[in-house]
Design an enzyme around this catalytic site. Structure first.
Site, PDB file in Angstrom:
ATOM      1  CG  HIS A  31      64.335 -17.020 -53.794  1.00  0.00           C
ATOM      2  ND1 HIS A  31      64.990 -17.335 -52.618  1.00  0.00           N
ATOM      3  CD2 HIS A  31      64.091 -15.689 -53.720  1.00  0.00           C
ATOM      4  CE1 HIS A  31      65.127 -16.234 -51.887  1.00  0.00           C
ATOM      5  NE2 HIS A  31      64.587 -15.225 -52.548  1.00  0.00           N
ATOM      6  CG  HIS A  88      69.535 -13.808 -48.733  1.00  0.00           C
ATOM      7  ND1 HIS A  88      69.531 -14.432 -49.958  1.00  0.00           N
ATOM      8  CD2 HIS A  88      68.638 -14.469 -47.960  1.00  0.00           C
ATOM      9  CE1 HIS A  88      68.647 -15.415 -49.933  1.00  0.00           C
ATOM     10  NE2 HIS A  88      68.097 -15.459 -48.737  1.00  0.00           N
TER      11      HIS A  88
END
Length: 570
Positions: A248, A322
């Protein structure tokens, strides 16, 4: 003496045969039977007055003498290699044969022996697929596993330790201590499981420690710092120990741009998560890496397919997952940079042409663990409606498109992560991790899920009723989900290096520990079945328009989808 039946009557009794077509759920996808391994007039079927009776379709052969443990009769197999009608024999938890079942003493051409010790699952009118593999799991809560199993997933790979904030954002089980605890916990679940260690380090020591602790793969995540140094270090360890790396990349482009990431990878095999970018990665052009021959690109299901609601739901999801704050302008800018309708629309088309290879969930971290199959087939349906038939199709069916899409959550993730010797397709010798579907509910609600040849989950009616079907009918764990049957019917995947280092003896877990293999230079984008295209991708930095080999990739968002509210009234 022969007896003539109409096609409709035959299909109702024995299931479809060559030339018959079947609609998948309420989609516009139609499959056609390519081959029939059964023998017309010699089909085996269970029930009162039917064929599988002593001296008829059932032989006197013992299990030791070659009779199978279970036969699935007259099933329509849908797999990457074909769409065929066959009987399926299961023995010792594996697929022993695909062919013609029956009694060799009374029938010709029998390749699957039915004996007194054989159980029967009626596959007439049913579709059978390999169990799905979800290769992007945040192990945030154990209840995900039940949800995934009941949707037709039989293998989950990812990382995490529970609802810790590292796990909420990243698919990493950090360190050998946490990996050991997760492998121990795996004994409690009817599911094949595999755990990824954290890959973000500039020196190899801690990464080696995790691989020796049982990690099947290493995950590089921007929230831990996916720098060029970390990428290079992680891939070097992976090459030495034969484990996969998932990446990622750096949304903010702080430590480099997509070109720098490609340079740091140095042509080595890597699985790129949510390659479109809404799930994270170099903004706005991480999607370019799907044209690299060493990169295996995948999607997570919240962007599958592109709809009128896709953009609206992503911002809030991203803020939660996040650990961002809506009161911090920089956090909002970070979130908004990842959500681009142009790249999401292009993602639909890149899946349809076979340039994106895998679809997974991103469970509870911007993805829905029980919707891998649904979102895959919704994407296929949307693309057929918008783009028409694929050039590879022949005849009046969608067989090639169906093979392309089913590969995205079965064989391709299994190949990418070194598990295809055990799972990922319906082939002789592989684990009998199978899913039965009524075509009307295909991809939405399974009829039955088998793990290692044992029924682990199924919809079931009132247990106090006189028959199995009265309401309320809902999914319930079956005997394969209990006791030693649970630990014998599924496995935990680990690295070969960890087994060589004595992991099984140290942990003493009940489940078999099975090593991953061939995750590095032996595979790449070309290994992705029906999904190996490597177009040259360009992204306009101002408009975010995506082009593949010079062609603009764009499509309209869907306002209506199949496999949706019609199937979920309650």
């Amino acid at each position: 003496m022969s007896y003539k039946m109409s096609r409709a009557a035959y299909a109702n009794m024995f299931g479809p045969t060559v030339g018959d077509k079947v609609r998948l759920a309420d989609t516009e996808l139609f499959i056609e039977v390519e081959r029939d391994f059964t023998t017309h007039g010699e089909e085996v079927k269970f029930g009162g007055g039917k064929v599988i009776r002593d001296g008829m379709g059932q032989s006197q052969v013992t299990r030791e003498g070659g009779a199978v443990d279970t036969v699935i009769t007259n099933a329509l197999i849908v797999d990457h290699w074909g769409i065929v009608k066959a009987d399926i024999g299961l023995k010792d938890g594996r697929i022993s044969a695909i062919g013609k079942a029956g009694n060799p003493d009374t029938q010709a051409g029998v390749t699957i022996i039915v004996g007194p010790g054989t159980e029967v699952i009626a596959g007439e009118g049913k579709i059978v697929t390999a169990g799905g593999m979800d290769s992007h799991i945040h192990f945030i809560c154990p209840q995900q596993i039940d949800e995934a199993l009941m949707s037709g997933i039989t293998c989950m790979l990812g990382g995490g330790t529970g609802p810790a904030h590292g796990t909420l954002a990243t698919t990493c089980t950090p360190g050998p201590w946490h990996i050991a605890r997760m492998i121990e916990a795996a004994d409690a679940f009817p599911m094949n499981l595999a755990f990824a260690g954290k890959g973000n380090a500039s020196l190899p020591g801690a990464l080696v420690e995790m691989v020796l602790g049982g990690a099947t793969s290493l995950k590089l995540h921007e929230d831990w710092g996916t720098t060029p140094a970390a990428i290079d270090c992680c891939l070097s360890v992976a090459d030495e120990y034969d484990v996969q790396v998932m990446i990622h990349t750096d949304t903010l482009n702080e430590s480099g741009f997509v070109e720098d990431t490609i340079a740091a990878i140095k042509g080595r095999t890597i699985h790129a998560y949510h390659t479109e970018g809404a799930g994270g990665g170099h903004a706005p052009d991480i999607i370019r890496i799907c044209g690299q021959p060493n990169v295996i690109p995948s999607s997570t299901n919240p962007t599958r397919p592109y709809t009128v609601n896709t953009l609206a739901e992503h911002l809030d999801m991203l803020m939660v997952c996040h650990h961002l704050s809506p009161s911090i302008p920089e956090d909002i800018a970070f979130a908004e940079s990842r959500i681009r309708k142009e790249t999401i629309a292009a993602e639909d088309i890149l899946h349809d042409i076979g340039a994106f290879s895998i679809i997974s969930s991103d469970s509870q971290a911007m993805g829905r663990v029980g919707e891998v199959a649904i979102r895959t087939w919704q994407t296929a349906d949307k693309m057929k409606r918008q783009r028409g038939r694929l050039k590879e199709e022949s005849g009046g069916n969608d067989n090639f498109r169906v093979k392309r899409y089913i590969a995205k959550y079965t064989i391709n993730p299994a190949i990418a992560h070194g598990l295809s010797h055990e799972i990922g397709s319906l082939e002789t010798g592989k684990r009998a991790d199978l899913v039965l579907w009524n075509p009307t509910f295909f991809g939405v609600k399974p009829d039955m899920v088998l793990l290692g040849g044992t029924i682990a989950a199924a919809p079931m009616g009132d247990p106090n009723a006189s028959i199995p079907t009265p309401q309320p009918v809902h999914y319930r764990p079956m005997f394969g989900a209990y006791g030693k049957s649970r630990t014998n019917s599924s496995v935990t995947f680990v690295s070969q290096a960890s087994l060589d280092a004595g992991l099984a003896g140290r942990l003493g877990v009940a489940k078999a520990l099975v090593a991953v293999q061939n995750t590095r230079g032996g595979i790449g984008k070309a290994s992705m079945v029906h999904n190996s295209l490597t177009p040259h991708i360009e992204v306009d930095p101002e408009t975010y328009e995506v082009r593949a080999n010079g062609e603009l990739l764009t499509c309209e968002p869907a306002s209506v989808l199949p496999m949706a509210q019609r199937y979920f009234l309650f």
